[in-house]
Design an enzyme around this catalytic site. Structure first.
Site, PDB file in Angstrom:
ATOM      1  N   SER A 153       0.845  -1.191   0.000  1.00 49.04           N
ATOM      2  CA  SER A 153       0.000   0.000   0.000  1.00 49.04           C
ATOM      3  C   SER A 153       0.881   1.243   0.000  1.00 49.04           C
ATOM      4  CB  SER A 153      -0.866  -0.003   1.262  1.00 49.04           C
ATOM      5  OG  SER A 153      -1.423   1.274   1.484  1.00 49.04           O
ATOM      6  N   TYR A 166      -1.102  -0.686  10.043  1.00 47.54           N
ATOM      7  CA  TYR A 166      -1.270  -1.040   8.622  1.00 47.54           C
ATOM      8  C   TYR A 166      -0.007  -0.673   7.832  1.00 47.54           C
ATOM      9  CZ  TYR A 166      -3.831  -1.089   4.129  1.00 47.54           C
ATOM     10  OH  TYR A 166      -4.275  -1.337   2.844  1.00 47.54           O
ATOM     11  N   LYS A 170       2.377  -3.224   5.797  1.00 47.20           N
ATOM     12  CA  LYS A 170       2.535  -3.076   4.342  1.00 47.20           C
ATOM     13  C   LYS A 170       3.993  -2.810   3.976  1.00 47.20           C
ATOM     14  CE  LYS A 170      -1.718  -3.696   2.868  1.00 47.20           C
ATOM     15  NZ  LYS A 170      -2.059  -4.996   2.265  1.00 47.20           N
TER      16      LYS A 170
HETATM   17  P1  NAI Z   1     -11.964  -5.621   1.002  1.00 45.52           P
HETATM   18  O1  NAI Z   1     -12.311  -5.484   2.430  1.00 45.52           O
HETATM   19  O2  NAI Z   1     -13.011  -5.366  -0.021  1.00 45.52           O
HETATM   20  O3  NAI Z   1     -11.369  -7.075   0.709  1.00 45.52           O
HETATM   21  C1  NAI Z   1     -10.497  -7.727   1.593  1.00 45.52           C
HETATM   22  C2  NAI Z   1     -10.922  -9.163   1.676  1.00 45.52           C
HETATM   23  O4  NAI Z   1     -10.000  -9.892   2.490  1.00 45.52           O
HETATM   24  C3  NAI Z   1     -12.294  -9.333   2.314  1.00 45.52           C
HETATM   25  O5  NAI Z   1     -13.152 -10.071   1.440  1.00 45.52           O
HETATM   26  C4  NAI Z   1     -12.024 -10.106   3.604  1.00 45.52           C
HETATM   27  O6  NAI Z   1     -13.066 -10.991   3.966  1.00 45.52           O
HETATM   28  C5  NAI Z   1     -10.737 -10.834   3.255  1.00 45.52           C
HETATM   29  N1  NAI Z   1      -9.971 -11.229   4.432  1.00 45.52           N
HETATM   30  C6  NAI Z   1      -9.653 -10.469   5.497  1.00 45.52           C
HETATM   31  N2  NAI Z   1      -8.963 -11.184   6.395  1.00 45.52           N
HETATM   32  C7  NAI Z   1      -8.817 -12.429   5.876  1.00 45.52           C
HETATM   33  C8  NAI Z   1      -8.184 -13.618   6.325  1.00 45.52           C
HETATM   34  N3  NAI Z   1      -7.589 -13.669   7.529  1.00 45.52           N
HETATM   35  N4  NAI Z   1      -8.189 -14.711   5.531  1.00 45.52           N
HETATM   36  C9  NAI Z   1      -8.810 -14.673   4.309  1.00 45.52           C
HETATM   37  N5  NAI Z   1      -9.457 -13.570   3.856  1.00 45.52           N
HETATM   38  C10 NAI Z   1      -9.457 -12.463   4.622  1.00 45.52           C
HETATM   39  O7  NAI Z   1     -10.710  -4.645   0.741  1.00 45.52           O
HETATM   40  P2  NAI Z   1      -9.902  -4.256  -0.585  1.00 45.52           P
HETATM   41  O8  NAI Z   1      -9.875  -2.799  -0.659  1.00 45.52           O
HETATM   42  O9  NAI Z   1     -10.352  -5.049  -1.745  1.00 45.52           O
HETATM   43  O10 NAI Z   1      -8.419  -4.707  -0.148  1.00 45.52           O
HETATM   44  C11 NAI Z   1      -7.693  -5.762  -0.763  1.00 45.52           C
HETATM   45  C12 NAI Z   1      -6.217  -5.574  -0.436  1.00 45.52           C
HETATM   46  O11 NAI Z   1      -5.719  -4.370  -1.023  1.00 45.52           O
HETATM   47  C13 NAI Z   1      -5.922  -5.480   1.053  1.00 45.52           C
HETATM   48  O12 NAI Z   1      -4.712  -6.148   1.340  1.00 45.52           O
HETATM   49  C14 NAI Z   1      -5.749  -3.997   1.259  1.00 45.52           C
HETATM   50  O13 NAI Z   1      -4.972  -3.697   2.393  1.00 45.52           O
HETATM   51  C15 NAI Z   1      -5.077  -3.602  -0.029  1.00 45.52           C
HETATM   52  N6  NAI Z   1      -5.170  -2.195  -0.363  1.00 45.52           N
HETATM   53  C16 NAI Z   1      -6.366  -1.666  -0.756  1.00 45.52           C
HETATM   54  C17 NAI Z   1      -6.416  -0.342  -1.127  1.00 45.52           C
HETATM   55  C18 NAI Z   1      -7.651   0.276  -1.662  1.00 45.52           C
HETATM   56  O14 NAI Z   1      -7.597   1.448  -2.108  1.00 45.52           O
HETATM   57  N7  NAI Z   1      -8.786  -0.441  -1.671  1.00 45.52           N
HETATM   58  C19 NAI Z   1      -5.253   0.556  -0.986  1.00 45.52           C
HETATM   59  C20 NAI Z   1      -4.051  -0.123  -0.605  1.00 45.52           C
HETATM   60  C21 NAI Z   1      -4.026  -1.446  -0.294  1.00 45.52           C
END
Ligand code: NAI
Length: 299
Positions: A153, A166, A170
């Site tokens: 990130s 976080y 990251k």
């Molecule tokens: P989101 O919340 O929509 O998706 C994350 C998914 O990970 C969820 O479906 C959740 O159930 C799953 N999850 C969480 N803990 C888990 C575990 N222990 N085992 C298996 N699954 C688990 O969030 P998003 O935005 O799609 O994030 C995806 C990745 O991208 C994350 O790593 C986040 O930190 C990273 N990220 C997202 C950004 C953004 O702008 N959306 C910015 C920078 C990084």
């Protein structure tokens, strides 16, 4: 030029029940990959669990004519992560691609952060990525082929208010993936880092809707697809992506100052007197390996 396809390849995408992971999984499957859709089905802060998040995306892929299977094990559960890899191997006969994407958020200023906020965020991102990658590694190494994407990130690169947990996780992942990139090189395993920006349930309260409308998760996934392909020639690279824009980021270093004292020990006053040169990032060196970084100091 031929289309980039993943026929005969199997991918695991962690956290693929929502947001970015879902978009990555759908794209890989649409190009022929068999996909293990892993998702714990928890809330944004990591609490709760449900098998339906992973199942729903696997069903969507199958309805669109692709191959997928759901897995709802937590990436943090060291006893169970082997199931995620075994699911790929037992169901599809192999494993070639791993997209580490699962993540949670527990933003709090450092004054207010609890040990649990710290531990759960580090555990999900940093340990979770380690756990699944560690389970996948012997297979990738043995077959001398692998493509791994690690989701970091901008918070890990630049820091962000309220995100010490976080940002630490990251930034740790960037170091993890860069080191693993070196280790995988001779086994044709490429490990790259994604710093995405996308509208998801994680970011829906952080940005205004006019901006979120431009940040579809699907506009990040093409670079993930490319990083998972045979054609990617980089390892240990940090790639930023959002709103259909893509870029390669790297550390920048000022030309700096080197003492001419015979013992190589500068005085504090020398540091003060050369502070401008030390901090001047107007025409930085871009360094991509420790030998080059150290070499410049030794000159
Ligand atoms: P989101 O919340 O929509 O998706 C994350 C998914 O990970 C969820 O479906 C959740 O159930 C799953 N999850 C969480 N803990 C888990 C575990 N222990 N085992 C298996 N699954 C688990 O969030 P998003 O935005 O799609 O994030 C995806 C990745 O991208 C994350 O790593 C986040 O930190 C990273 N990220 C997202 C950004 C953004 O702008 N959306 C910015 C920078 C990084």
């Amino acid at each position: 030029m031929s289309a980039i396809r993943f026929d005969g390849k199997t991918a695991i995408v962690t956290g693929a029940g929502h947001g970015l992971g879902r978009a990555h999984a759908m794209l890989l499957a649409s190009r022929g990959a068999n996909v293990v859709v892993n998702d714990l089905g928890c809330s944004v802060d990591g609490t709760g669990a449900s098998v339906s998040a992973a199942q729903q995306v696997a069903d969507e892929i199958k309805a669109a004519g692709g191959q997928a299977i759901a897995n709802s094990d937590s990436v943090t559960d060291r006893k169970k992560v082997k199931n995620i890899v075994d699911t790929a191997i037992n169901e599809f006969g192999g494993l070639h691609i791993l997209v580490n994407n699962a993540g949670i958020l527990r933003d709090r200023s450092f004054k207010n952060i609890t040990d649990e906020d710290w531990d759960s965020v580090i555990d999900t991102h940093l340990n979770g990525t380690y756990n699944v990658t560690k389970a996948a590694w012997p297979h990738l190494r043995e077959q001398a082929y692998g493509r791994i994407v690690v989701t970091a990130s901008g918070s890990g690169m630049f820091g962000n208010f309220g995100q010490t947990n976080y940002g630490a996780a990251k930034a740790g992942l960037i170091g993890f993936a860069k080191a693993l990139g070196h280790e995988g090189a001779k086994y044709n395993i490429r490990v790259n880092i994604l710093c995405p920006a996308a509208a998801s349930r994680m970011t829906q309260d952080l940005m205004p809707s006019a901006i979120l409308d431009k940040l579809k998760p699907e506009s990040v996934s093409p670079i993930v697809g490319f990083l998972c392909s045979d054609e990617v020639d980089v390892t240990g690279g940090v790639f930023e992506a959002g709103a259909g824009a893509f870029a390669h980021s790297n550390w920048a270093r000022s030309h700096g100052y080197k003492t001419s004292n015979a013992d190589n020990i500068a005085t504090l006053e020398e540091i003060r007197d050369h502070w401008k040169e030390i901090t001047d990032l107007s025409s930085p060196d871009v360094l991509d390996n420790p030998a080059a970084a150290m070499g410049k100091f030794m000159q």
